[in-house]
Design an enzyme around this catalytic site. Structure first.
Site, PDB file in Angstrom:
ATOM      1  N   GLU A 250      66.554  14.532  -1.173  1.00  0.00           N
ATOM      2  CA  GLU A 250      65.300  15.203  -1.805  1.00  0.00           C
ATOM      3  C   GLU A 250      65.478  15.163  -3.361  1.00  0.00           C
ATOM      4  OE1 GLU A 250      63.206  15.451   0.511  1.00  0.00           O
ATOM      5  OE2 GLU A 250      61.429  16.869  -0.296  1.00  0.00           O
TER       6      GLU A 250
ATOM      7  N   ARG B 182      60.931  13.141  -1.394  1.00  0.00           N
ATOM      8  CA  ARG B 182      61.919  12.277  -0.589  1.00  0.00           C
ATOM      9  C   ARG B 182      62.176  11.001  -1.288  1.00  0.00           C
ATOM     10  NH1 ARG B 182      62.041  11.022   5.125  1.00  0.00           N
ATOM     11  NH2 ARG B 182      64.233  10.097   5.625  1.00  0.00           N
TER      12      ARG B 182
ATOM     13  N   LYS C 210      64.206  22.526   4.777  1.00  0.00           N
ATOM     14  CA  LYS C 210      63.298  21.616   4.257  1.00  0.00           C
ATOM     15  C   LYS C 210      63.019  21.918   2.567  1.00  0.00           C
ATOM     16  CE  LYS C 210      58.916  19.088   5.566  1.00  0.00           C
ATOM     17  NZ  LYS C 210      58.846  18.365   4.098  1.00  0.00           N
TER      18      LYS C 210
ATOM     19  N   ARG D   1      59.089   7.329  -0.858  1.00  0.00           N
ATOM     20  CA  ARG D   1      58.562   7.153   0.473  1.00  0.00           C
ATOM     21  C   ARG D   1      57.788   6.198   0.682  1.00  0.00           C
ATOM     22  NH1 ARG D   1      56.272  11.485   4.674  1.00  0.00           N
ATOM     23  NH2 ARG D   1      54.660   9.774   4.478  1.00  0.00           N
TER      24      ARG D   1
ATOM     25  N   LYS E 118      60.047  18.440  11.498  1.00  0.00           N
ATOM     26  CA  LYS E 118      59.752  19.248  10.529  1.00  0.00           C
ATOM     27  C   LYS E 118      59.221  20.758  11.235  1.00  0.00           C
ATOM     28  CE  LYS E 118      55.854  16.348   9.040  1.00  0.00           C
ATOM     29  NZ  LYS E 118      55.637  15.443   7.862  1.00  0.00           N
TER      30      LYS E 118
ATOM     31  N   GLU F 166      68.465  21.713   8.676  1.00  0.00           N
ATOM     32  CA  GLU F 166      68.562  21.920   7.278  1.00  0.00           C
ATOM     33  C   GLU F 166      67.279  22.696   6.928  1.00  0.00           C
ATOM     34  OE1 GLU F 166      68.867  18.119   6.080  1.00  0.00           O
ATOM     35  OE2 GLU F 166      70.343  17.246   7.635  1.00  0.00           O
TER      36      GLU F 166
END
Lengths: 543, 363
Positions: free
Chosen positions: A276, A235, A230, A250, A398, A228
Site C-alpha cells: 500500500e 494499492r 486494511k 491497481r 476485506k 492484517e
C-alpha cells in the site's frame, strides 16, 4: 477522426465490461495502422500533448462564443470540452467546409509538430470541419481526458481476445513498444516476430479481495486465516530488477514518474512486491487527504516531495530475484517477504504487521475499536492460498469498518461535473453550534449551522432528481454556480472517519462522506450538533 | 410615435397571476397551473392542461386528448373546440388558434386587442412532424415563447438521422430488444410516424401507458401501422423487436423482463452525454418536440416582434441572446411548468417511493 469519435461515444455508453471489450476488439480488427494503435494509445492515456491545455480550449471558446452564453452552457453541461464541442458554431447547412475532416494520425502528427503559438488556429480549423461528436473527441484527445472507462489492463485484455495471444505474453511484449505499436500488431497478427522486452519491469496481475458479507465468518475457520489492517492508501505493485524499476497502480498504469523517491528506493532491489502506497512521516501514516496531493500527477515538485513523502507498506511478495513465488501458500510467501525485508532493509518500506487472533470475536472487537484514520478495516487472507490473479472468491476478504453516521442539514448545492453534470449533486452540509458570542453564562445561545463537509454520492438517481427539484424550490441565494438553500432538509451522512483540520471552518474534516439517507421525516432543528462530531475525533493514532 | 402612444402595451392587458398568464379583456387564463373559471389550452401535456377548469377552449384534437387523460369531466365542465384559424371574439379580444407543431393538436394562441397582436406559442417546434400540423409563424408585436432548450449547446440534429441510427442498431444487434424511452403523448407517436416514414413496417410494441393515446391518434387518422401491446408479447417475440415505453420504465424492473435490451431514450436532453450516461442509456436519440437553440433565437426575428416573453425553461440565456439582437426579453417565471420529461421524473419518483422520499418536505 470520425471512426475514433464513434468508438469513444460507444465506449462511454457501453454499459458493461463485455461490451467495451467487444468494441475494442472490433476497433483492432477493422482499423488500419497506424489509426488503431494511435486510438489504443489515446484511450490508455499514452499520448500527451503538453502544449495543449484546457486554458487554450477556453480561449478558443471565448473567441467564437458569447461569454455569458458560454458560462450558462458550461454551468449546465459541466464539462469544458463538451461545452465547447456542442456550442461551436456550425457552418450553415449546404456550405460544406473546404477541407475534409482529418484522420487521427494526421491530428496527432500535426499536434506534435506544431509550435504552441500556432496550436489554437490549427485546432479551430479542425473544429470547423468536424461534427459535434468528433469535435468532442478532438478536444478530449488534445487535453488528455478521454475518460471512457478503459484501463491499460482492459485494453490488453481486448488485444488478447482479438488476437488469441495470452494476456501475460502481451503484457511482456507491450513494454518496449511505443505508439502506434506497429511491431506489436504485426506480431499479434502473425506477420512479425515478438517484440523483445527481456528484463523489462512488467506488471503482474493483482490478487483482489471480496467484501466480507454477513454470514461469511460463520463458514470460515479462524485458524486457517491471517489478518492484517486494511491501510487507506493506494494499492501498488513495485517491480524492480536489472531491466528497470516501475510502480504499477491497481489498474496496471505505470505511475513511477509521480513517485520518484519511491523509484529511487527500489535501487538495487530485484523483486516484485505488493503493498500500500501511503504518505508516511517517520513511520506514521498520514491521512488519505495528504496522499491525494500526490495522485494523478505526471511530475512532482521538490516541495511536494518534502511535504508529502511517500512510502510503501508491504504485504506480499510475488517474485524474489528471478524466482516466481506466486504458487506458494500465503504463509510461505510471508516468510520469504520477512526474510528478504530483514536482509535488504529497503528504504521507504515497512511491513504490514500480522494481527494475532484466535477467534473472530477478538478480531471484530479490534475492528470496532480501530479509530486510526489510516485504517479502513481488516484484510483476511487464507494461510494456504497461492497468489492468484483477479478476484477469486474465498482466499482474500476485506472487512471494512462500519461507517460512522451523523444527521446534518443541507446548506449549499452545486451542479456536478462529469457524470453528474447538469444536476445539483455536490452537497455541502452543516451541523448546529452556538453562535460565537452568544449563549454565555449558561443560557441557550443563538444557533447557527457550520459547514462540516461535502458529499457527492450515496444517493439513487431518483433521489438525485428529487434533490434537484427540492433545491430549485428552496434556493435562498445564488453565488455563481453555488446555491444556498433554506436550512430545512436533514441528510443522514455516513463517513469513515473524522480528523482535526485547520483548513475547515468547523475545525474538523470527514473522510469519505456520503449521503446515507434523506431524512425528510426529521425536523432540521433536531439534526446533530458539531460537538457530536468533535467527540469522534481520535485522540492519538496508535500505529 | 402617435400610434405608439395610443396603443396600450400588452403588459397592461396580459398579466402574470399566481394561476398563470391571464388575459384581462377576455377574462381567461392561458394554460393555467391550477383550476380556473375560463381557460384556453395550447396543448394536452399535463403541465399545460390541468384538470378541473370551468370552461375550456382548445383545438378539437387537444380536447380529445384531454378527455382521454383527464376524463370527460376533468377536461372542463364546458368544452369548446375552435377550428384552426377561425377568429373568435371573447370579450374585448379577438382570438384564433394556429398550429404550433409541438404535438398533435398543439396550438399557438393569437390575441388581438387594442391595436396589438400577441402570440402565445405554448411549446413549439418549427420542423416537420408526421403526426401534427406544421408550425405557422404569425407576425406579431409580442411573442410569448418557451425556452426548454434555450442554451447554445442544444442543436437538434435532423430526426431522420437519429431514426437511421436506431435502425442501424437494430441491424447490428438483431437478437436484442430495442427499448426506446419516450414521452407518452407526442414523442411516442412521432417516433412511430418517423419509423414508418423510414420504411420500418414491422409491428411496434408499446408499454401499456402509451396505448390509449396512440389509439386516439389512430382514430383521428394518423397512420401508426401495426401496433401491439408489449405486455402481451412473450420474450422470444420481442427479440430484435422495437418496444416503446415511458422513460421511467427503461430504468426500472419493467425493462428487465426483456432479453439483453438496448436501452435508448428519445429526448432533446440526450444531446448532452452525461445526461444520457446518468440514465444508463446505451443509445441516446436526440429527438425533441421543442424548438432548439437556433430556432428559439431565429423565430422571434421572423415574426417581426420587438419583444419576447419567456414562459419556462432557461430564460436567462435566451433573453441575453435576444437582447444582442435588439429584441427585448422578459422572464415570466410561471410556476408549475415541467421541462421535457419533467412529468416523467415525477412518475419515476412515485414509482421508486421505496428508495426515495415520496412527498415534498414542508415549504
Amino acid at each position: 477522426m470520425r471512426a475514433f469519435a464513434l468508438l469513444l461515444e460507444r465506449l462511454l455508453f457501453a454499459p458493461a465490461r463485455g461490451a467495451k471489450l467487444a468494441l475494442l476488439e472490433a476497433w483492432f480488427r477493422d482499423q488500419p495502422d497506424p489509426e488503431r494503435g494511435l486510438g489504443l494509445a489515446a484511450i490508455t492515456g499514452e499520448l500527451v500533448f503538453p502544449a495543449a491545455k484546457a486554458g487554450m480550449v477556453r480561449a478558443l471558446a471565448a473567441e467564437r462564443t458569447d461569454p455569458t452564453l458560454f458560462a450558462l452552457s458550461y454551468d449546465f453541461v459541466g464539462d469544458l470540452a463538451e461545452t465547447v464541442a456542442l456550442m461551436w458554431p456550425e457552418p450553415p447547412p449546404g456550405r460544406t467546409p473546404n477541407a475534409p475532416p482529418p484522420t487521427l494520425a494526421a491530428v496527432i502528427a500535426a499536434l506534435a509538430g506544431t509550435p504552441k503559438a500556432a496550436l489554437p488556429a490549427l485546432l479551430a480549423g479542425w473544429l470547423d470541419t468536424l461534427d459535434a461528436s468528433a469535435r468532442l473527441a478532438l478536444l478530449k484527445l488534445v487535453t488528455g481526458g478521454l475518460r471512457v472507462g478503459v484501463s491499460a489492463r482492459l485494453a490488453k485484455t481486448a488485444l488478447a481476445g482479438w488476437s488469441g495471444v495470452p494476456l501475460d505474453a502481451i503484457e511482456e511484449a507491450w513494454h518496449g513498444e511505443r505508439p502506434p505499436y506497429a511491431a506489436l500488431f504485426a506480431w499479434l497478427e502473425g506477420r512479425g516476430p515478438r517484440p523483445d522486452a527481456a528484463g523489462a519491469p512488467l506488471v503482474r496481475p493483482l490478487m483482489l479481495a471480496n467484501a466480507l458479507e454477513e454470514g461469511d465468518l460463520a463458514t470460515l475457520d479462524p485458524a486457517r486465516y491471517r489478518a492484517e489492517w486494511k491501510w487507506d492508501g493506494i494499492r501498488v505493485q513495485l517491480v524492480a530488477g536489472p531491466g528497470g524499476r516501475a510502480i504499477y497502480s491497481r489498474g496496471a498504469e505505470e505511475i513511477g514518474a509521480a513517485f520518484p523517491e519511491m523509484i529511487a528506493a527500489l535501487a538495487g532491489i530485484d523483486a516484485v512486491l505488493d503493498g500500500e502506497l501511503l504518505v508516511m512521516r517517520e513511520g506514521r501514516v498520514a491521512p488519505f487527504a495528504d496522499l491525494q496531493q500526490r495522485l494523478n500527477r505526471k511530475t512532482v515538485s521538490a516541495r511536494m516531495l518534502r511535504d508529502f513523502p511517500v512510502g510503501v507498506r508491504l504485504y506480499d511478495m510475488l517474485f524474489e530475484g528471478g524466482q516466481d513465488l506466486r504458487a506458494l501458500p500465503f504463509d510461505a510467501r510471508r516468510a520469504r517477504l520477512e526474510d528478504w525485508f530483514a536482509r535488504a532493509s529497503p528504504p521507504r518500506m515497512d511491513l504490514s504487521p500480522l494481527i494475532p487472533f484466535a477467534r473472530w470475536e477478538e478480531l471484530a472487537a479490534l475492528r470496532a475499536a480501530a479509530r486510526n484514520a489510516a485504517i479502513e478495516g481488516l484484510m483476511l487472507k487464507r494461510a494456504d492460498a497461492p497468489y492468484l490473479s483477479g478476484r477469486p472468491k474465498g482466499p482474500w476478504f476485506k472487512w471494512k469498518r462500519d461507517p460512522l453516521k451523523i444527521d446534518a442539514v443541507l446548506m449549499y448545492a452545486e451542479r456536478g461535473h462529469g457524470k453528474r453534470s447538469g444536476l445539483y449533486s455536490d452537497f455541502t452540509f452543516g451541523l448546529w453550534r452556538d453562535k460565537p458570542g452568544t449563549g454565555t453564562g449558561g443560557s441557550v445561545g443563538e444557533q447557527e449551522l457550520v459547514p462540516v463537509g461535502k458529499a457527492y454520492f450515496g444517493f439513487t438517481d431518483a433521489e438525485l432528481a428529487w434533490l434537484d427539484r427540492w433545491i430549485n424550490a428552496n434556493t435562498t441565494e445564488r453565488f455563481g454556480p453555488v446555491r444556498a438553500v433554506a436550512p430545512l432538509l436533514v441528510l443522514e451522512i455516513a463517513f469513515d472517519g473524522v480528523q482535526r483540520s485547520a483548513r475547515h471552518r468547523s475545525g474538523v474534516a470527514l473522510r469519505f462522506p456520503r449521503i446515507a439517507r434523506l431524512r425528510t421525516d426529521k425536523p432540521a432543528a433536531e439534526a446533530d450538533r458539531l460537538e457530536t462530531l468533535e467527540r469522534l475525533v481520535p485522540v492519538a493514532s496508535p500505529d | 410615435m402617435t400610434h405608439a402612444r395610443m396603443t396600450p402595451h400588452p403588459e397592461t392587458w396580459l398579466r402574470v397571476t399566481p394561476a398563470g398568464l391571464y388575459c384581462v379583456p377576455g377574462d381567461f387564463h392561458i394554460d393555467p397551473a391550477r383550476a380556473v373559471a375560463r381557460a384556453v389550452i395550447t396543448h394536452a401535456h399535463s403541465d399545460h392542461a390541468r384538470p378541473g377548469h370551468g370552461a375550456v377552449l382548445a383545438s378539437a384534437e387537444t380536447l380529445m386528448l384531454m378527455r382521454a387523460r383527464l376524463g370527460a369531466e376533468g377536461a372542463g365542465r364546458s368544452q369548446r373546440a375552435l377550428a384552426w384559424h377561425e377568429p373568435l371574439q371573447v370579450g374585448d379580444v379577438r382570438l384564433a388558434l394556429v398550429p404550433s407543431g409541438h404535438v398533435f393538436g398543439a396550438a399557438q394562441i393569437v390575441l388581438d386587442h387594442a391595436g396589438s397582436r400577441v402570440v402565445v406559442s405554448g411549446d413549439y417546434k418549427p420542423r416537420a412532424d408526421p403526426t401534427c400540423l406544421p408550425f405557422e409563424p404569425v407576425p406579431c408585436d409580442l411573442f410569448v415563447t418557451e425556452a426548454t432548450f434555450a442554451l447554445p449547446v442544444f442543436r437538434h440534429p435532423p430526426a431522420a438521422g437519429e431514426i437511421a441510427r436506431l435502425l442501424a442498431s437494430l441491424r447490428l444487434f438483431p437478437d436484442r430488444t430495442h427499448l426506446v424511452g419516450c414521452y407518452a403523448l407526442g414523442k411516442c407517436q412521432r417516433l412511430i410516424g418517423l419509423l414508418r416514414q423510414a420504411g420500418y413496417d414491422a409491428p411496434i410494441y408499446l408499454h401499456g401507458a402509451l396505448l390509449p393515446l396512440t389509439a386516439i391518434y389512430e382514430q383521428a387518422g394518423v397512420f401508426m401501422g401495426a401496433i401491439r401491446p408489449a405486455t402481451a408479447a412473450d420474450k422470444a417475440t420481442l427479440k430484435g423487436a422495437l418496444v416503446l415505453a415511458p422513460p421511467s420504465a427503461i430504468e426500472d424492473r419493467w425493462a428487465r423482463r426483456l432479453t439483453d435490451p438496448v436501452l435508448a431514450l428519445a429526448s432533446g436532453w440526450m444531446r448532452v452525454r452525461q445526461q444520457a450516461k446518468r440514465r444508463g442509456v446505451e443509445l441516446p436519440l436526440v429527438i425533441s418536440d421543442h424548438a432548439d437553440w437556433d430556432e428559439l433565437l431565429a423565430t422571434p426575428g421572423t415574426l417581426g416582434c420587438g419583444e419576447v416573453w419567456v414562459t419556462h425553461g432557461r430564460e436567462e440565456a435566451l433573453i441575453h441572446a435576444l437582447g444582442l439582437r435588439g429584441i427585448r426579453g422578459r422572464a415570466l417565471s410561471l410556476i408549475g411548468r415541467a421541462e421535457e420529461d419533467g412529468g416523467e421524473a415525477a412518475e419515476t419518483m412515485a414509482a421508486g417511493a421505496a428508495t426515495a422520499p415520496s412527498k415534498d418536505p414542508p415549504p
